[in-house]
Design an enzyme around this catalytic site. Structure first.
Site, PDB file in Angstrom:
ATOM      1  N   ALA A 169       9.477   5.396 -16.628  1.00  0.00           N
ATOM      2  CA  ALA A 169       9.538   3.983 -16.218  1.00  0.00           C
ATOM      3  C   ALA A 169      10.535   3.828 -15.067  1.00  0.00           C
ATOM      4  O   ALA A 169      10.266   3.132 -14.082  1.00  0.00           O
ATOM      5  CB  ALA A 169       9.924   3.088 -17.394  1.00  0.00           C
ATOM      6  N   ASP A 170      11.666   4.492 -15.185  1.00  0.00           N
ATOM      7  CA  ASP A 170      12.659   4.502 -14.104  1.00  0.00           C
ATOM      8  C   ASP A 170      12.066   5.069 -12.818  1.00  0.00           C
ATOM      9  O   ASP A 170      12.186   4.474 -11.731  1.00  0.00           O
ATOM     10  CB  ASP A 170      13.841   5.401 -14.514  1.00  0.00           C
ATOM     11  N   VAL A 171      11.454   6.251 -12.934  1.00  0.00           N
ATOM     12  CA  VAL A 171      10.904   6.918 -11.751  1.00  0.00           C
ATOM     13  C   VAL A 171       9.834   6.051 -11.099  1.00  0.00           C
ATOM     14  O   VAL A 171       9.832   5.844  -9.880  1.00  0.00           O
ATOM     15  CB  VAL A 171      10.321   8.303 -12.126  1.00  0.00           C
TER      16      VAL A 171
END
Lengths: 397, 397
Positions: A169-171
């Site tokens: 999700a961060d990436v």
């Protein structure tokens, strides 16, 4: 095809106020694409991830990975408001991943900054977006994976939901910010105007599930965890072999026949409970047990080769050491690379995931030490050496 | 912040030769950003995903989701070579996700097409990249997740590896192609020259694991599956409550103390085996059992509210129905949207994952029927109505 290193974003000036992952990953990509990225950190402290594991020679290589190819400056945003505004006049893009509202409290919200630089492209990455009731929640990847539904569909049906083992999700939120920035640049070419971009971890994860969402949106049936299986066809999933595990799929009757022959179980083709795909899906547990029993007696390399020769989708399930040792991935695709850091030494890091023939993205240099480029950057903004010394002495930089 | 719908990529002409997911998702994003996207399909058959489940009124909404906002034409690439080359002269971007080599066999590799249109940006998405020994393997998402190492770190340590429940490698590969295309546009503004972009599912998944890779690259220790736990701190993960499950994390002593009080177990603070983070990580199974025992007696909304009030990272683990019903996600962030399709009716689909203040990406219309825009597109290329009728009659379009 030849991939020649180059700078697609040559001349683009980016101010990276990102911390930890999503923001810094976005600006590392812009930097590898040739943008001139200045990372702004708090004097004396810096990005929280400067202490993140793993470490090499006492320093965080987590930080090196997400901050390669950048310059570094320090600035206390409360003491150095004028300096910050002078900087804003000079940059094309600002990236931050503070909790929504932090920049406004500092007096640096987009509405204020665009008065100073109407061409500014301001990208904000947050856990849940800049608007709505959850905007102030602490956003980190596992929470975004939980709220997005991604965890609910990952793992085995007889076990609790499980997160995708990395911070996807961060990436993906960092990638979405990058897409927004580059699209905004097109708009700026046409109009001269910048804009605000609002990317969130939770929405990134939701779009990462797009075809699974569609099942619910159309049928009202709530998709469930199904391990490595598929609802649409069987057999398929993760099976054991001698020396490892494989992911494979037999879609359709031709593939089913090929598989049975390759694993030395042609008699399965005669069994009525596996006579067609509908039956195989219905009797999947027993089918998987029999397939696994057969594959477990075959050396993994042999099994993979036989299935590949039959043009079937298959792969050994690699761990990261195997990824790093694989000739295709390591030597042909260069999925990992290294950077020479002045105090840490040679640091292995992850390369960018696509190639370009004329302006191939590539690592341009190590991550900066805290405030490494203060003198150069602040001189270029018009400050004298004396002023810069004073800023350092009173904790402004 | 206001997000005004607009067209960042206004005037950009994109030829979508993508099939199923990664290519079509890339071009759907470009279309929602305002590009004029023409989807090219085989006459009579079309994109394989036109028959993918789920269906509504007999038609695939999987296809609608990934092909909204586009125009559609048909062309037999063997019979219609001249037509194709005329089309190539007119477009800025080509996106395809054939197996590497397919376009070369047709005579349409990048080297040939750039002779006709030196400004062409040609993006190819594949399972394993255009180069190297695995380039010819059948690439689909579970295989890419297996080869990338992503499966090896997802799931529980006492169970086989499990894939992230959605096709994140596919989605991320499409995003990487989008980033490459938009970066290439910047280079073309400066030089007039296009280029070739090579994005793969496996590399997308590898970069999706960046911070996990770093552990291996720096320490040589191979990261393992750890369910929802963290190696760095405890407690954290997935716990039961009345009416659902939550993802939560207590990082540091203050958070640990808050958690014990919130779940009504202050006596845990006195236990020597949980006295500090190192001890809690060491005794995580027993710690998780005790936390879960406590949270299992608390209604989920109550538990989440209490932890949020204490500023701790927490989320209910939603299924997709809960995502669709959540006011923040559905009403404030509009994570799902709908499109009015002339023969299917109103179709719910997934929205784009970021917002822009001036040129907000948005769905512009339904997916095309097979060959819907043949007349308009081929007329604009200079073909007469008679010629177009003949193309249709002889199966060229």
């Amino acid at each position: 095809m030849e991939y020649t290193n180059g700078s697609a974003l040559s001349g683009l000036k980016v101010l990276d106020m990102g911390r930890v992952l999503a923001g810094p990953a976005c600006t590392a990509l812009l930097a590898d694409l040739g943008a001139d990225v200045i990372k702004l950190e708090t004097p004396g402290v810096g990005d929280d991830s400067r202490i993140n594991l793993p470490k090499q020679n006492g320093q965080s290589t987590y930080f090196v990975n997400f901050n390669r190819s950048k310059k570094g400056i320090t600035l206390n945003l409360k003491k150095g408001k004028d300096i910050f505004l002078r900087l804003i006049k000079e940059v094309d893009v600002l990236v931050e991943n503070f909790r929504p509202g932090v920049m406004k409290k500092l007096g640096f919200d987009y509405e204020t900054l665009r008065e100073i630089n109407p061409g500014l492209i301001y990208a904000a990455v947050s856990g849940f977006g800049q608007t709505g009731p959850y905007s102030q929640r602490a956003g980190f990847d596992p929470v975004a994976q939980a709220l997005s539904g991604m965890m609910s569909i990952t793992g085995y049906p007889d076990r609790p939901p499980v997160r995708c083992g990395s911070s996807v999700a961060d990436v993906m939120a960092g990638m979405n910010a990058t897409i927004g920035i580059l699209a905004a640049l097109q708009h700026r070419h046409a109009t001269g105007r910048g804009q605000f971009i609002d990317a969130s971890l939770v929405e990134a994860a939701i779009v990462g599930m797009a075809s699974v969402n569609q099942v619910y949106l159309t049928t009202g049936v709530v998709p469930q965890r199904q391990g490595n299986g598929y609802t649409a066809c069987a057999p398929g999933g993760c099976y054991h072999a001698i020396g490892g595990e494989v992911a494979l799929l037999a879609m359709g009757e031709v593939a089913w026949e090929k598989l049975c022959n390759i694993i030395g179980r042609p008699e399965l083709l005669q069994r009525p409970e596996f006579a067609n795909n509908d039956e195989r899906v219905k009797n999947k547990p027993e089918l998987d047990r029999l397939i696994d029993e057969a594959t477990s007696t075959i050396p993994i390399d042999d099994l993979v080769e036989r299935l590949l020769a039959a043009k079937m989708p298959v792969s050994p399930i690699y761990n990261i050491a195997q990824v790093a040792a694989d000739p295709h991935l390591a030597d042909d695709r260069h999925v990992f690379t290294e950077v020479d850091h002045p105090t840490i030494g040679k640091v292995k890091i992850t390369n960018q995931p696509f190639k370009m023939s004329e302006t191939n993205p590539h690592v341009r240099g190590p991550s900066p030490s805290l405030g490494q480029h203060n003198n150069a950057v602040y001189r270029a903004l018009g400050y004298s050496d004396k002023e810069i010394e004073d800023f350092a002495a009173n904790g402004t930089i």
